[in-house]
Design a protein around this motif. Structure first.
Motif, PDB file in Angstrom:
ATOM      1  N   TYR A  27       0.848  -1.190   0.000  1.00  0.00           N
ATOM      2  CA  TYR A  27       0.000   0.000   0.000  1.00  0.00           C
ATOM      3  C   TYR A  27       0.882   1.237   0.000  1.00  0.00           C
ATOM      4  O   TYR A  27       1.839   1.313   0.784  1.00  0.00           O
ATOM      5  CB  TYR A  27      -0.854   0.059   1.270  1.00  0.00           C
ATOM      6  N   THR A  57       9.111  -9.139   4.032  1.00  0.00           N
ATOM      7  CA  THR A  57       8.449  -9.951   3.005  1.00  0.00           C
ATOM      8  C   THR A  57       9.306  -9.975   1.740  1.00  0.00           C
ATOM      9  O   THR A  57       9.496 -11.019   1.118  1.00  0.00           O
ATOM     10  CB  THR A  57       7.055  -9.383   2.651  1.00  0.00           C
ATOM     11  N   LEU A 117      -5.311  -8.355  -5.898  1.00  0.00           N
ATOM     12  CA  LEU A 117      -4.912  -9.757  -6.095  1.00  0.00           C
ATOM     13  C   LEU A 117      -4.650 -10.072  -7.570  1.00  0.00           C
ATOM     14  O   LEU A 117      -3.781 -10.887  -7.903  1.00  0.00           O
ATOM     15  CB  LEU A 117      -5.984 -10.694  -5.533  1.00  0.00           C
ATOM     16  N   ASN A 143      -3.113  -8.479  -9.596  1.00  0.00           N
ATOM     17  CA  ASN A 143      -1.776  -8.064 -10.055  1.00  0.00           C
ATOM     18  C   ASN A 143      -0.899  -9.253 -10.426  1.00  0.00           C
ATOM     19  O   ASN A 143      -0.046  -9.162 -11.298  1.00  0.00           O
ATOM     20  CB  ASN A 143      -1.075  -7.209  -8.991  1.00  0.00           C
ATOM     21  N   TYR A 144      -1.139 -10.387  -9.726  1.00  0.00           N
ATOM     22  CA  TYR A 144      -0.306 -11.557  -9.991  1.00  0.00           C
ATOM     23  C   TYR A 144      -0.499 -12.055 -11.427  1.00  0.00           C
ATOM     24  O   TYR A 144       0.382 -12.696 -11.990  1.00  0.00           O
ATOM     25  CB  TYR A 144      -0.628 -12.675  -8.990  1.00  0.00           C
ATOM     26  N   VAL A 154       3.270 -13.925   1.776  1.00  0.00           N
ATOM     27  CA  VAL A 154       2.461 -12.836   2.355  1.00  0.00           C
ATOM     28  C   VAL A 154       2.656 -12.793   3.865  1.00  0.00           C
ATOM     29  O   VAL A 154       3.184 -13.734   4.449  1.00  0.00           O
ATOM     30  CB  VAL A 154       0.953 -13.049   2.054  1.00  0.00           C
ATOM     31  N   GLY A 155       2.191 -11.728   4.482  1.00  0.00           N
ATOM     32  CA  GLY A 155       2.203 -11.670   5.939  1.00  0.00           C
ATOM     33  C   GLY A 155       0.939 -12.346   6.471  1.00  0.00           C
ATOM     34  O   GLY A 155      -0.063 -12.472   5.753  1.00  0.00           O
ATOM     35  N   ASP A 202      -1.325 -11.394   8.317  1.00  0.00           N
ATOM     36  CA  ASP A 202      -2.517 -10.551   8.369  1.00  0.00           C
ATOM     37  C   ASP A 202      -3.326 -10.592   7.080  1.00  0.00           C
ATOM     38  O   ASP A 202      -4.494 -10.229   7.073  1.00  0.00           O
ATOM     39  CB  ASP A 202      -2.113  -9.088   8.652  1.00  0.00           C
ATOM     40  N   ILE A 203      -2.695 -11.034   5.978  1.00  0.00           N
ATOM     41  CA  ILE A 203      -3.436 -10.999   4.720  1.00  0.00           C
ATOM     42  C   ILE A 203      -3.629 -12.398   4.131  1.00  0.00           C
ATOM     43  O   ILE A 203      -3.835 -12.561   2.937  1.00  0.00           O
ATOM     44  CB  ILE A 203      -2.786 -10.030   3.699  1.00  0.00           C
ATOM     45  N   HIS A 257      -5.635 -14.076   0.444  1.00  0.00           N
ATOM     46  CA  HIS A 257      -4.880 -14.914  -0.496  1.00  0.00           C
ATOM     47  C   HIS A 257      -5.322 -16.371  -0.506  1.00  0.00           C
ATOM     48  O   HIS A 257      -5.216 -17.033  -1.528  1.00  0.00           O
ATOM     49  CB  HIS A 257      -3.384 -14.847  -0.164  1.00  0.00           C
ATOM     50  N   GLY A 285       5.282 -14.402   9.882  1.00  0.00           N
ATOM     51  CA  GLY A 285       4.818 -13.737  11.095  1.00  0.00           C
ATOM     52  C   GLY A 285       5.167 -12.258  11.118  1.00  0.00           C
ATOM     53  O   GLY A 285       5.629 -11.695  10.126  1.00  0.00           O
ATOM     54  N   TRP A 286       4.935 -11.665  12.228  1.00  0.00           N
ATOM     55  CA  TRP A 286       5.161 -10.224  12.386  1.00  0.00           C
ATOM     56  C   TRP A 286       6.311  -9.928  13.336  1.00  0.00           C
ATOM     57  O   TRP A 286       6.537 -10.663  14.299  1.00  0.00           O
ATOM     58  CB  TRP A 286       3.868  -9.565  12.904  1.00  0.00           C
ATOM     59  N   TRP A 287       6.991  -8.821  13.075  1.00  0.00           N
ATOM     60  CA  TRP A 287       8.068  -8.366  13.950  1.00  0.00           C
ATOM     61  C   TRP A 287       7.524  -7.413  15.004  1.00  0.00           C
ATOM     62  O   TRP A 287       6.662  -6.586  14.708  1.00  0.00           O
ATOM     63  CB  TRP A 287       9.134  -7.618  13.144  1.00  0.00           C
TER      64      TRP A 287
END
Ligand code: MSP
Length: 516
Positions: free
Chosen positions: A13, A25, A228, A230-231, A257-258, A260-261, A265, A288-290
């Motif tokens: 984004y 990512t 989505l 875009n792929y 992907v992360g 959260d999304i 997907h 995962g997330w940092w």
């Protein structure tokens, strides 16, 4: 696994400046893309920016600039980040590009022709930050499960018959367990779908920054359906191009992907594709997330981690190494990449701290691999001024147990374990080197034993250099430069390659300077 591999990052984004999440990512995708390329696969690696939707429109308005101009400016920052991080992406897609808009329109028309789109009224919760619709049952203390603010929406909208795909998706997940990885995310998605799927609102009319619904100027296409796609648009799907055939139809598409999304997907995207009669991707891997020194990262807490700042910080820690900024910058980028991939198992959450970073780099790259290379190669240059004799003591036999695991780990997205395989191998070689102590053998005039040790260690360093190429390409190439390994021998097929008689190596220098 097919010969052709398509690797995609999420498209980012443009409402935000690039931060550690984007960097992470992207770096993970890059390591995979480089790995498969070294493995002699045909790789296409795509990244880009997600530029439509209410969130972006709001950000542009807040800055008092036209959305397109705003997107042009921020998208450029993501392009710069890709180049800064040394990503090997083949393409960079923007959702405001004509090639993408054309594909989204075509995709919509296919869904419509196939009978999966109808008009109705949407009433429910919407979170602009997530650009997501939420069911009443998902709202926690008046907020989205992600913590985002939600508002009640009622508008006329087009719907996608997502409910028609509940059984088909569940059948897919059970037939292809690798479709969603890791297992924790797989379970999460399965239980979400088992909970029942409602039709999905796929258009909005309360703002205008988006791709217009074909033949309806009042509505714009829901940003996730837009994004989505875009792929496919990057492969020129509308023209059924060779690239589309090569990297979608006859390929292994992998979306990183992360966490959260994952729902977009692993639920919406395969449903859209099934509705359009298009092949599904092979794997969706959610990482995962940092957190930042134990704290959740958020703009309001002011603890967002900026990749440029982190690299600058690392550079300041090796400032004495080289007067050339670009040299220390490339090393710092590699240290940053290494830490992100090694610190946590891919898929788990991780905690970022500069202290852990410094400790890890000094222990694993500087003291282990760097020291080994420097000590061995300085001796090699002195001992073999006319070049290396034919190497009879290839390190391959020693490496075999580690390499087998290394390849398996990389194919399972276990970057941390794959890196441990390399580090463990380096520790073994270090130990052999210290135990054999070639400097003592020299004093004792045991020349052939000393040479054997040096040559085997040199070969091990070459192996380590090649194995590191996926993760820290700049430094790994420096190791191979010192060893004077030709470009066409820097791949996995050449791990077993023998050395040419009288091969000259260059003067050695510390490839991994210590972080102070
Ligand atoms: N635009 C959508 C993706 C569309 S893909 C068709 C999007 N963009 S994003 O910019 O918000 O997020 C991009 C990625 O950054 C996501 O994969 C997200 O998980 C990741 N991260 C954002 N913050 C993060 C951390 N703190 N840690 C790790 N990754 C995180 O979502």
């Amino acid at each position: 696994m097919t010969k052709n591999i398509y690797i995609t990052s999420p498209i980012y984004y443009v409402n935000d400046a690039p931060h550690i999440g984007h960097a992470y990512t992207s770096i993970a995708c890059d390591a995979l893309a480089r790995f498969y390329t070294l493995y002699n696969r045909q790789v296409h690696f795509l990244t880009g920016t997600d530029e439509h939707g209410q969130k972006v429109e709001k950000s542009a308005l807040a800055k008092n600039i036209e959305p397109q101009q705003f997107c042009d400016e921020v998208s450029q920052k993501f392009r710069q980040l890709a180049s800064f991080l040394n990503l090997s992406n083949h393409d960079f897609i923007r959702t405001t590009e004509a090639r993408h808009i054309k594909t989204v329109e075509k995709f919509w028309q296919i869904l419509q022709e196939n009978g999966y789109i109808y008009k109705g009224v949407y009433e429910g919760w919407y979170a602009v930050r997530d650009e997501a619709f939420y069911a009443e049952s998902e709202i926690i203390d008046g907020k989205a499960p992600s913590g985002a603010e939600v508002t009640w929406h009622k508008e006329e909208s087009y719907f996608f018959r997502l409910s028609a795909f509940e059984e088909k998706l569940l059948a897919l997940y059970s037939a292809v367990p690798d479709f969603i990885k890791p297992l924790s995310r797989y379970n999460e998605v399965v239980s979400f779908v088992k909970g029942g799927l409602k039709d999905l609102s796929i258009s909005r009319n309360s703002f205008s920054w988006g791709i217009k619904v074909p033949n309806d100027n009042q509505n714009v296409i829901y940003v996730w359906l837009d994004a989505l796609t875009n792929y496919l648009s990057a492969l020129d799907f509308t023209n059924n191009s060779t690239q589309y055939q090569q990297f979608w139809q006859q390929a292994t598409p992998i979306h990183i992907v992360g966490k959260d999304i994952i729902r977009f997907h692993a639920v919406y995207w395969p449903a859209f594709l099934m509705a359009a009669n298009i092949n599904l991707p092979h794997t969706i891997y959610a990482h995962g997330w940092w957190t930042n020194s134990g704290q959740k990262i958020s703009k309001s807490l002011g603890n967002v981690i900026c990749p440029y700042q982190e690299v600058a910080y690392l550079q300041s820690k090796i400032a004495s190494f080289s007067p050339e900024q670009s040299v220390t910058q490339n090393i710092a980028i590699d240290y940053f990449r290494y830490f992100l991939l090694k610190e946590v198992p891919f898929g788990n959450d991780g905690d970022y701290s500069q202290e852990s970073l410094i400790k890890r780099i000094n222990a694993e790259l500087v003291n282990n691999i760097g020291n080994l290379a420097q000590r061995c190669l300085t001796m090699v240059v002195k001992e073999f001024p006319a070049g290396l004799p034919t190497l009879q003591h290839s390190a391959l036999a020693l490496f075999e147990p580690y390499s087998q695991q290394f390849f398996e780990n990389m194919q399972n997205f276990a970057y941390d374990k794959a890196l441990s395989n390399i580090i463990d191998f380096a520790s073994l070689i270090n130990k052999n080197f210290n135990d054999t102590a070639p400097w003592n053998l020299k004093k004792q005039q045991k020349i052939s034993q000393m040479h054997n040790c040096l040559l085997q260690t040199t070969d091990a360093i070459r192996v380590i250099g090649i194995m590191l190429l996926s993760f820290i390409p700049h430094s790994a190439n420096k190791i191979l430069d010192i060893l004077n390994i030709s470009q066409n021998k820097r791949n996995f097929a050449s791990l077993t390659a023998s050395w040419q008689e009288n091969h000259q190596i260059s003067q050695s220098y510390p490839v991994f300077p210590r972080l102070q």
